[in-house]
Design an enzyme around this catalytic site. Sequence first.
Site, PDB file in Angstrom:
ATOM      1  N   LYS A  86      -6.319   1.200   3.465  1.00 15.38           N
ATOM      2  CA  LYS A  86      -6.643   1.189   1.335  1.00 15.38           C
ATOM      3  C   LYS A  86      -7.573   0.914   0.720  1.00 15.38           C
ATOM      4  O   LYS A  86      -8.551   0.750   1.842  1.00 15.38           O
ATOM      5  CB  LYS A  86      -6.043  -0.168   1.461  1.00 15.38           C
ATOM      6  CG  LYS A  86      -5.551  -0.769   0.034  1.00 15.38           C
ATOM      7  CD  LYS A  86      -4.661  -1.954   0.576  1.00 15.38           C
ATOM      8  CE  LYS A  86      -4.967  -2.748  -1.094  1.00 15.38           C
ATOM      9  NZ  LYS A  86      -3.558  -4.040  -0.960  1.00 15.38           N
ATOM     10  N   ASP A 146      -1.879  -6.789   4.725  1.00 16.43           N
ATOM     11  CA  ASP A 146      -2.752  -5.805   3.823  1.00 16.43           C
ATOM     12  C   ASP A 146      -4.825  -6.783   4.976  1.00 16.43           C
ATOM     13  O   ASP A 146      -4.433  -7.963   4.321  1.00 16.43           O
ATOM     14  CB  ASP A 146      -3.142  -6.151   2.624  1.00 16.43           C
ATOM     15  CG  ASP A 146      -1.588  -4.990   2.117  1.00 16.43           C
ATOM     16  OD1 ASP A 146      -1.269  -5.118   2.599  1.00 16.43           O
ATOM     17  OD2 ASP A 146      -2.188  -4.486   1.137  1.00 16.43           O
ATOM     18  N   LYS A 175      -2.900   4.285   1.169  1.00 18.88           N
ATOM     19  CA  LYS A 175      -2.589   3.582  -0.310  1.00 18.88           C
ATOM     20  C   LYS A 175      -4.086   3.366  -0.978  1.00 18.88           C
ATOM     21  O   LYS A 175      -5.102   2.069  -0.804  1.00 18.88           O
ATOM     22  CB  LYS A 175      -2.712   1.791   0.310  1.00 18.88           C
ATOM     23  CG  LYS A 175      -2.454   0.513  -0.575  1.00 18.88           C
ATOM     24  CD  LYS A 175      -1.176  -0.344  -0.221  1.00 18.88           C
ATOM     25  CE  LYS A 175      -1.198  -1.893  -1.163  1.00 18.88           C
ATOM     26  NZ  LYS A 175      -1.346  -2.743  -0.992  1.00 18.88           N
TER      27      LYS A 175
END
Lengths: 284, 311
Positions: free
Chosen positions: B207, B142, B243
């Site tokens: 995300k 991430d 996400k």
Amino acid sequence: MQKIPKTPKCYVGGAFVRSESGRVAPLTDYAGNFFANIPRCGAKDLRNAVQAAAKAGAGWAKRTPYNRAQILYRLAEMIESRSAELAAAVSDRGSPDLQSITEVSATISRIVYFAGWADKYEQVLGSVNPVSSPHFNFTLTEPVGIVGVLAPENAPLLGLLTLILPIITSGNSVVALASRSRPYPAILLGEMLATSDLPGGVVNLLTGERKDLLATFATHQHIRAIAAVADHADATALEQGAAESLKRVKILSPQTDWFSPKHDSVWPIRDFTEAKTVWHPIGS
Amino acid sequence: MLPKTSPALRRLLDDVGPVDEAGIQERVTKYTTRSIKHGSKLFGLRLALSMVDLTTLEGGDTPGKVASLCRKALRPHHAPSIPQVAAVCVYPSMVKHAAKHVKGTAVRIASVATAFPSGQTPLKSRLAEVRAAVSDGADEIDMVINRGAFLAGELQLVQDEIVAVLEACGDATLKVILETGELATCDNIRAASFLAMQVLRPGDFIKTSTGKTSANATLGNHQVMLDAIRDHFLATGTAIAMKPAGGIRTAKQALHFLVAVKETLGDAWLTNTRYRFGASALLNELVRQLETQRTGAYQAPWTFTEDSTGY
């Protein structure tokens, strides 16, 4: 001046809420005239109230007993200054009669009575126990947690508070369902609780049909005990539902005389406490 | 005070088209009114559970805490009907500790890297962090984008950095955190989404946020990104995954997000290879709801083991 129609709301988590479903039931006054729509709470409202009670409960239990006494006493002061309004509510918005005035003054006395117990019940219910080993052995009480209350119909204010007071005195929090036929005193009580020093969420007051909520009261695992005024059928349903979560259930008869001095006692406080026994070693 | 929109950002905004903010708000409000009952609710709860990236991102993380997080991820509850979560998400230094517990299982290891959550270190050290995490066993990385550069209009720099991180990832899946709360406008969120998607491989993620700022994933900014993913898919055929992270605590919220996915991207995205929830508290809420549905009685919170309280 034009009269403003009132929207009665439930008192949950220190806020005034409508039922989540938006359902309401009409309420009439003593003469049968429409007065207001009262929220008809469902299972979801009960769950929200339990969450509010859980949030407030820990902090309330940590207050010193002396502080809890002060707060309960202050509540009596708040209610007394609005006793005429409350008496009118108890007589279904007729003019307050002897019966309703007596009920309000008995309620205030009872609040003061339990305020007095808040920093004394531990001396009565706890004990130092004789043991035949080198230990101090003492028993202390602890609140059970969230307690459900199902109020009676015959004394909508006094009955409700007679159930609630011993429960909160020891640091429990309450989710109560008000009288079905006469919920308005409970609505007013919520408004008075909001101006008292009682932390929001310690007492949560719902209105609505008992049959909508009975099963959830009985089975909700987060509710640790129930104090209910219930007939035989309701009592059976509550006890069966409560068995799975080992919930304590205290049933009172619908014919209970709420004015009776037998309610002024430390035993209702004990009903909603757990005993904790501590062994503390001492030198030989 | 935001800097004046630079020419490069202006061109990108023109390319990807504007966002109708009022329309988005109107649309997402509708998602919360869908009636989801019984069978669909159970399906949604199980699906959401299988999409959780169980996260602990605290200064106080220890190998022991990560170990209990991993056990929780592998077996969220003793009831056999409760599925495993998709991944555990930890700091790079904790990847090797997580690997001991979940390597070889279906649960993947995600690691935030690139100076999470601010992204404000030299690129060289950010890339070193990514390589270290991957070599320790991270399956997913991430990363945070360089918001300062984005807002200053240095779009090429932002995109080049994403490409550099992508190369450092190797086979690991990349999730690009836009940190929507710091991008200020919906137009910027859409532009940043495209900036990332133009270089991402199919199956990589965008995300919403780090969960470390006050501005978290909302249905609104989530919707802007879903729309961007759909437009990108229709234009190029590349399926980018999504996400949301931060602030999703209740089962009901999770269901609202899934409704948004289903109604925007369709069933193909209703799988944990294309959609994830970055969350920690959410897991217990989902298990609690599933147990409530199974037993018919509302469960007390102490029935479930604590997970971390990261997000």
